[in-house]
Scaffold this active site. Structure first.
Site, PDB file in Angstrom:
ATOM      1  N   GLU A 119       9.505   2.029  10.922  1.00  0.00           N
ATOM      2  CA  GLU A 119      10.539   3.050  10.681  1.00  0.00           C
ATOM      3  C   GLU A 119       9.823   4.389  10.670  1.00  0.00           C
ATOM      4  OE1 GLU A 119      13.638   2.551  10.599  1.00  0.00           O
ATOM      5  OE2 GLU A 119      13.740   0.384  10.299  1.00  0.00           O
TER       6      GLU A 119
ATOM      7  N   CYS B 140      13.478  11.592   6.193  1.00  0.00           N
ATOM      8  CA  CYS B 140      13.392  11.234   7.613  1.00  0.00           C
ATOM      9  C   CYS B 140      14.705  11.566   8.310  1.00  0.00           C
ATOM     10  CB  CYS B 140      13.062   9.760   7.763  1.00  0.00           C
ATOM     11  SG  CYS B 140      14.156   8.699   6.824  1.00  0.00           S
TER      12      CYS B 140
ATOM     13  N   LYS C 158       0.860  -1.194   0.000  1.00  0.00           N
ATOM     14  CA  LYS C 158       0.000   0.000   0.000  1.00  0.00           C
ATOM     15  C   LYS C 158       0.895   1.243   0.000  1.00  0.00           C
ATOM     16  CE  LYS C 158      -1.566   3.268   2.493  1.00  0.00           C
ATOM     17  NZ  LYS C 158      -1.718   4.276   1.482  1.00  0.00           N
TER      18      LYS C 158
ATOM     19  N   GLU D 100       9.127  17.175  14.688  1.00  0.00           N
ATOM     20  CA  GLU D 100       9.480  16.976  13.278  1.00  0.00           C
ATOM     21  C   GLU D 100       8.660  17.927  12.406  1.00  0.00           C
ATOM     22  OE1 GLU D 100       8.408  13.252  11.298  1.00  0.00           O
ATOM     23  OE2 GLU D 100      10.436  13.175  10.471  1.00  0.00           O
TER      24      GLU D 100
HETATM   25  P1  NAP Z   1       2.332   8.972   7.262  1.00  0.00           P
HETATM   26  O1  NAP Z   1       1.321  10.033   7.165  1.00  0.00           O
HETATM   27  O2  NAP Z   1       2.546   8.305   8.569  1.00  0.00           O
HETATM   28  O3  NAP Z   1       1.922   7.878   6.152  1.00  0.00           O
HETATM   29  C1  NAP Z   1       2.714   6.735   5.892  1.00  0.00           C
HETATM   30  C2  NAP Z   1       1.858   5.672   5.243  1.00  0.00           C
HETATM   31  O4  NAP Z   1       0.880   5.241   6.196  1.00  0.00           O
HETATM   32  C3  NAP Z   1       1.085   6.159   4.017  1.00  0.00           C
HETATM   33  O5  NAP Z   1       1.006   5.123   3.082  1.00  0.00           O
HETATM   34  C4  NAP Z   1      -0.296   6.461   4.606  1.00  0.00           C
HETATM   35  O6  NAP Z   1      -1.332   6.387   3.648  1.00  0.00           O
HETATM   36  C5  NAP Z   1      -0.407   5.327   5.611  1.00  0.00           C
HETATM   37  N1  NAP Z   1      -1.407   5.566   6.653  1.00  0.00           N
HETATM   38  C6  NAP Z   1      -1.942   6.737   7.064  1.00  0.00           C
HETATM   39  N2  NAP Z   1      -2.862   6.508   8.034  1.00  0.00           N
HETATM   40  C7  NAP Z   1      -2.908   5.185   8.234  1.00  0.00           C
HETATM   41  C8  NAP Z   1      -3.676   4.342   9.090  1.00  0.00           C
HETATM   42  N3  NAP Z   1      -4.574   4.826   9.957  1.00  0.00           N
HETATM   43  N4  NAP Z   1      -3.477   3.012   9.024  1.00  0.00           N
HETATM   44  C9  NAP Z   1      -2.564   2.503   8.168  1.00  0.00           C
HETATM   45  N5  NAP Z   1      -1.819   3.245   7.322  1.00  0.00           N
HETATM   46  C10 NAP Z   1      -1.975   4.575   7.359  1.00  0.00           C
HETATM   47  O7  NAP Z   1       3.764   9.487   6.780  1.00  0.00           O
HETATM   48  P2  NAP Z   1       4.120  10.276   5.460  1.00  0.00           P
HETATM   49  O8  NAP Z   1       3.611  11.667   5.591  1.00  0.00           O
HETATM   50  O9  NAP Z   1       3.735   9.475   4.258  1.00  0.00           O
HETATM   51  O10 NAP Z   1       5.722  10.281   5.515  1.00  0.00           O
HETATM   52  C11 NAP Z   1       6.456  11.169   6.284  1.00  0.00           C
HETATM   53  C12 NAP Z   1       6.866  10.533   7.592  1.00  0.00           C
HETATM   54  O11 NAP Z   1       7.569   9.329   7.337  1.00  0.00           O
HETATM   55  C13 NAP Z   1       7.826  11.395   8.387  1.00  0.00           C
HETATM   56  O12 NAP Z   1       7.477  11.334   9.738  1.00  0.00           O
HETATM   57  C14 NAP Z   1       9.181  10.727   8.154  1.00  0.00           C
HETATM   58  O13 NAP Z   1      10.129  10.953   9.167  1.00  0.00           O
HETATM   59  C15 NAP Z   1       8.770   9.299   8.083  1.00  0.00           C
HETATM   60  N6  NAP Z   1       9.776   8.508   7.389  1.00  0.00           N
HETATM   61  C16 NAP Z   1      10.553   7.681   8.137  1.00  0.00           C
HETATM   62  C17 NAP Z   1      11.558   6.928   7.525  1.00  0.00           C
HETATM   63  C18 NAP Z   1      12.432   6.015   8.315  1.00  0.00           C
HETATM   64  O14 NAP Z   1      13.057   5.152   7.724  1.00  0.00           O
HETATM   65  N7  NAP Z   1      12.524   6.172   9.624  1.00  0.00           N
HETATM   66  C19 NAP Z   1      11.747   7.031   6.136  1.00  0.00           C
HETATM   67  C20 NAP Z   1      10.915   7.882   5.411  1.00  0.00           C
HETATM   68  C21 NAP Z   1       9.928   8.622   6.041  1.00  0.00           C
HETATM   69  P3  NAP Z   1      -1.973   7.664   2.919  1.00  0.00           P
HETATM   70  O15 NAP Z   1      -0.981   8.775   2.999  1.00  0.00           O
HETATM   71  O16 NAP Z   1      -2.207   7.174   1.539  1.00  0.00           O
HETATM   72  O17 NAP Z   1      -3.256   7.951   3.659  1.00  0.00           O
END
Ligand code: NAP
Length: 505
Positions: free
Chosen positions: A261, A295, A186, A394
């Site tokens: 992560e 990240c 997904k 963040e």
């Molecule tokens: P996010 O909002 O947490 O979303 C991540 C994924 O989770 C997306 O596919 C999102 O889908 C899905 N999601 C959202 N709500 C959900 C729920 N209730 N149940 C299951 N899945 C759900 O993060 P993002 O904005 O995409 O990415 C930015 C974040 O990722 C930052 O905090 C960054 O630090 C972190 N990140 C961490 C790493 C690492 O390796 N530590 C690497 C890259 C990014 P939809 O968006 O399609 O709704």
């Protein structure tokens, strides 16, 4: 806006479908959503299925069926499919990179880096098909053989963010596949296209039907049912800490494995003996690369007070030279942020920083000159206190905070004084200080004389504290996420032998 789009850059295809059981299919509801170019939001990159629980069920059923054969497929043969996929990726690197810039916004050089990471991970995982080492150990009994092997988990659910639209899906798919799992992916709704391309390439490379399935749609409509599905053995998630916590909670009742992560608040420490020009280069790349949406982005710069003014002035000058715009234009150094709500959140944090009493040195506003999209000026705050919200939370945008400190010990304390633990860097020429920092910094990644970004696929990747739950993507540690250890004993003595009880003497 001046778009530098070369002929043949994009495929012309605009409607995309889920991939379930080897078939390209619409969402059962027929609903769709649009993926937009963040540099020019009137440019619709593609229309994707807005899927729901019924599509997730179909994908998991297809993956479960495919697992019966895939788990028996010899790992070196799985590797051959991945090697072929890697070759196709090399051939399409430029086209994929251009599509990524259009959909996600990162400048072309960085998009090429993202695709290169996919290539590296694909070949690395493919090679594991001929390694995937277990242990063979002597038995404490005679005529008994003892060893451990890795076994696949079954159907695994992969939930990925938008900031590395192809690399992160590959960091999960490739190790999962080489271990013999089948997958339901997904991807983030902001960047579905590059996952689509990755799955197309795996299909072209000969991956059997049902081994990889992709279901587009929101976290609520697709992610939640995937986490709740009883036939899914593991959820591997990369995204924010808030959603990661939700994933952890949702999977706890069924004891589903969870690999998380999550967020970061990474720091670059600049000591008084550092090569300051090198450190400033590192801050510019670490803080404003990918518009601060990595990240591992350096959103804090902890600087020794004796070089503080020099660092601030050098940074201010250099930030002024960073050109914002559409990342396909070759002179652009910083692209847009991912969407309007991300831009608003970043601008709110800039207001919070001003309200907290930090000094705004550069940037601090939306840049409408750069284009119609979601452009935020690279922003530098000075005299930030480590307790301020802009130094703790963040922001995930092109904003960084200079935090002056009086000593090495204070620098380490400030670097560690946050809820996250992903990546930290120190600039110093003092080898004792460098090694002490490597020992004492509480983060999964540490760099000396290099910025907080720049991880390579063959080492573990992940963080401590609220950044992760102890697992690591990449390296051989990814195999630990996607496999189960099985210990095997073969007794060829032809008699009952009792471990820990029988006396051989
Ligand atoms: P996010 O909002 O947490 O979303 C991540 C994924 O989770 C997306 O596919 C999102 O889908 C899905 N999601 C959202 N709500 C959900 C729920 N209730 N149940 C299951 N899945 C759900 O993060 P993002 O904005 O995409 O990415 C930015 C974040 O990722 C930052 O905090 C960054 O630090 C972190 N990140 C961490 C790493 C690492 O390796 N530590 C690497 C890259 C990014 P939809 O968006 O399609 O709704």
């Amino acid at each position: 806006m001046n778009f530098e789009i070369k002929p043949g850059s994009f495929s012309g295809q605009s409607k995309f479908l889920n991939y379930i059981g080897g078939q390209w299919v619409p969402a059962k509801s027929g609903k769709t959503f649009e993926s937009l170019n963040p540099a020019e939001p009137s440019d619709v990159v593609g229309v994707f299925p807005a899927s729901g629980p019924e599509d997730v069920n179909a994908a998991v059923a297809a993956a479960k069926k495919a697992y019966e054969n895939w788990r028996l497929y010899p790992a070196p043969k799985r590797g051959e499919i991945l090697f072929k996929a890697g070759q196709i990726l090399i051939e399409r690197k430029e086209q994929l990179s251009r599509e990524m810039t259009r959909e996600m916004g990162k400048v072309l050089a960085e998009a090429r880096g993202d695709v290169q990471e996919v290539i590296d991970m694909t070949f690395y995982a493919a090679g594991e098909g001929r390694r995937m080492f277990g242990q063979t150990v002597p038995s404490e009994l005679q005529n008994k053989f003892a060893m451990s092997v890795r076994a696949p988990l079954g159907v695994v659910g992969l939930i990925t963010p938008w900031n590395f639209p192809m690399a992160i899906p590959s960091w999960k798919l490739m190790p999962a596949l080489i271990c013999g799992n089948t997958c339901v992916l997904k991807p983030a709704s902001d960047t579905p296209l590059l996952s689509h391309r990755l799955v197309e390439i795996l299909e072209e490379a000969g991956l059997p039907k049902g081994v990889v399935n992709v279901v587009y749609g929101s976290g609520r409509e697709v992610g939640e049912p995937l986490m709740a599905h009883p036939d899914v053995s593991l959820i591997s998630f990369t995204g924010s800490t808030d959603i990661g916590r939700r994933v952890n909670e949702a999977c706890a009742p069924s004891f589903k494995r969870v690999s998380l992560e999550m967020g970061g608040k990474n720091a670059i420490v600049i000591m008084d003996d550092a090569n300051l020009d090198l450190a400033v280069d590192g801050v510019l790349w670490g803080a404003f690369g990918t518009s601060g949406q990595r990240c591992t982005a350096a959103s804090r710069v902890i600087v020794h007070k004796s070089v503080h003014a020099q660092v601030r002035d050098k940074l201010k000058n250099r930030i002024g030279e960073l050109k914002l715009g559409y990342g396909l234009n070759s002179d652009v150094k910083v692209g847009p942020v991912i969407n309007e709500s991300a831009m608003k959140k970043i601008l709110e944090y800039i207001e919070i920083g001003k309200g907290e009493g930090a000094d705004l040195i550069a940037g601090g506003a939306r840049d409408t000159q750069a284009g119609a999209g979601w452009f935020v000026q690279p922003t530098l705050f000075d005299n930030v206190k480590s307790t301020m919200r802009i130094a703790q939370e963040e922001i995930f945008g092109p904003v960084t905070a200079l935090i002056p400190v009086g000593s090495f010990e204070e620098a380490i304390q400030v670097a560690n004084g946050i809820q996250f633990g992903l990546s930290t860097a120190i600039y110093t020429k003092n080898v004792n200080q460098a090694f002490t920092a490597l020992r004492d910094l509480d983060s999964g990644l540490c760099y000396v004389n290099a910025p907080t970004i720049g991880a390579e696929v063959h080492l573990p990747f992940g963080g401590t504290k609220d950044t992760g739950n102890g697992h690591r993507d990449a390296g051989t540690t990814a195999l630990d996420v996607f496999s189960e250890w099985k210990s095997l004993y073969v007794d060829y003595s032809d008699k009952l032998q009792r471990a820990q009880i029988d006396d051989l003497s």
